[in-house]
Design an enzyme around this catalytic site. Structure first.
Site, PDB file in Angstrom:
ATOM      1  N   THR A  30       1.606  -4.140   4.299  1.00 29.21           N
ATOM      2  CA  THR A  30       1.493  -4.774   5.693  1.00 29.21           C
ATOM      3  C   THR A  30       0.989  -5.917   5.942  1.00 29.21           C
ATOM      4  O   THR A  30       1.060  -6.718   6.898  1.00 29.21           O
ATOM      5  CB  THR A  30       0.599  -3.586   6.256  1.00 29.21           C
ATOM      6  N   ASP A  31       0.260  -6.599   4.861  1.00 32.57           N
ATOM      7  CA  ASP A  31      -0.422  -7.991   5.225  1.00 32.57           C
ATOM      8  C   ASP A  31       0.461  -9.149   5.730  1.00 32.57           C
ATOM      9  O   ASP A  31       0.304  -9.835   6.592  1.00 32.57           O
ATOM     10  CB  ASP A  31      -1.288  -8.363   3.777  1.00 32.57           C
ATOM     11  N   THR A  39       0.884  -1.398   0.291  1.00 31.06           N
ATOM     12  CA  THR A  39      -0.111   0.003   0.081  1.00 31.06           C
ATOM     13  C   THR A  39       0.967   1.272   0.145  1.00 31.06           C
ATOM     14  O   THR A  39       0.387   2.303  -0.450  1.00 31.06           O
ATOM     15  CB  THR A  39      -0.772   0.014   1.358  1.00 31.06           C
TER      16      THR A  39
HETATM   17  N1  ASP Z   1      -2.755  -5.544   0.730  1.00 29.82           N
HETATM   18  C1  ASP Z   1      -1.574  -4.682   0.993  1.00 29.82           C
HETATM   19  C2  ASP Z   1      -0.294  -5.201   1.214  1.00 29.82           C
HETATM   20  O1  ASP Z   1      -0.088  -6.010   1.987  1.00 29.82           O
HETATM   21  C3  ASP Z   1      -1.908  -3.990   2.460  1.00 29.82           C
HETATM   22  C4  ASP Z   1      -0.977  -2.946   2.756  1.00 29.82           C
HETATM   23  O2  ASP Z   1       0.257  -2.747   2.302  1.00 29.82           O
HETATM   24  O3  ASP Z   1      -1.185  -2.121   3.713  1.00 29.82           O
HETATM   25  O4  ASP Z   1       0.395  -5.417  -0.028  1.00 29.82           O
END
Ligand code: ASP
Length: 345
Positions: A113-114, A33
């Protein structure tokens, strides 16, 4: 007061900012993200992750130029839900090469973050680096009002410029906090403050506090240089009254070589429901089985009469226990050597 000793004079033994070399920080971008874009500045959920390149991330944070000389590489540009062991292996090799390069002072990795906690923990236990390795991410896309990525990136680079961070293993910087790899845990799917605070330091932490994060000796493994693929390890979760049918499917797959290890997320103190025991005993002895607690905190210990190929996750949550088993098997640790190393985690 002697001339030149006034409160504003410089002590000649302390190098001034102007005489210090600007640190060289290598930025490895992998997507997420932090590199995501949406159609409008108010849209924080309907966006696509992994759209902007590394150079665009740097360009969005002009004050970085005063901190460090940055070199940027785009390793992948993915939503981290699609990352896994092949990406970890490629990333670990690149991070190790940069860690061994005397021209590089620190490494910053941008990531989704995932699955940040899995990648960070893999790097933590497989890369040997005496210089800072700092991951960062964002919960809001780069196009959002009050996007969190730019300040996270700035703080990650600032931390990577501090040699004291190099003793702490892999760190993540998110929302004004420094998280040691073993403590990274995403706990909310959409809030900006999505990560657990347990074990976190603030980004203002002293060098002494950073030194105190040094990982236990011998907690890393060396992956063989020729390793092409990490071994497949599956994770199953026990819910109250759930059937062990999937364990039986995995036992079949492991006999065919498609599963090299299994982690089970169990209730409480890694407590095994009676109905699961016969099915788990169908897994061949050559397939290590890790019993982990699904509580998300504390240290679990399983039964003392367990077979020799059953391992305790101890303080590791099921996700990190799986990463550790993948790394240990990838490093060709088996039997008692795997157990000794695993239980040092
Ligand atoms: N779906 C995203 C990822 O993990 C979520 C994020 O980065 O906050 O790439």
């Amino acid at each position: 007061m002697p001339p030149g000793r006034g409160p504003h004079s410089r002590n000649a033994s302390v190098p001034s900012v102007h005489t210090m070399r600007t640190p060289h920080i290598a930025l490895l971008a992998t997507g997420g993200t932090i590199a995501g874009t949406a159609g409008s500045a108010t849209d924080t959920s309907g966006y696509a992750a992994g759209q902007l390149g590394a150079e665009a991330l740097i360009a969005a944070v002009p004050p970085l130029a005063a901190l460090a000389r940055l070199s940027a590489e785009q390793l992948f540009n993915l939503d981290s839900k699609d990352m896994g062991p092949p990406h970890w292996l490629a990333l670990a090799r690149r991070v190790q090469a940069l860690a061994d390069d005397p021209a590089v002072d620190g490494i910053v990795i941008t990531h989704g973050t995932d699955t940040l906690e899995e990648t960070a923990y893999f790097l933590h236990i497989t890369v040997s680096a005496a210089k800072p390795v700092v991951m960062t991410a964002a919960m809001r896309p780069a196009t959002a009002l009050s996007a969190d990525g730019p300040l996270n990136l700035y703080q990650a680079v600032a931390l990577a410029c501090r040699p004291a961070a190099g003793r702490a293993g892999v760190l993540a910087v998110l929302g004004d906090r420094i998280l040691p790899a073993a403590a990274i845990a995403k706990r909310h799917p959409s809030a900006v403050d999505a990560f657990s605070r347990e074990g976190a330091l603030t980004t203002l932490a002293s060098d002494a506090a950073l030194h105190a994060l040094a990982p236990a000796r011998n907690s890393r493994v060396a992956l063989p240089p020729g390793l092409q693929m990490l071994p497949p390890v599956e994770l199953l979760a026990v819910a109250a009254g759930s059937s062990p049918a999937l364990v039986r499917a995995l036992a079949g797959a492991s006999l065919a070589g498609a599963v090299a290890g299994v982690v089970v997320a169990l209730p409480g103190n890694a407590s095994l429901p009676d109905a699961w025991l016969p099915a788990l005993n169908e897994l061949p002895d050559s397939v290590p089985l890790v019993l982990a607690s699904r509580c998300g905190g504390g240290i679990s210990r399983h039964r003392a009469d367990a077979p020799g190929h059953w391992l305790d996750a101890g303080a590791l949550d099921p996700l990190k226990a799986r990463v550790r088993l993948i790394a240990g098997l990838g490093a060709d640790l088996r039997g008692a050597r795997l157990r000794r190393w695993f239980e040092r985690g």
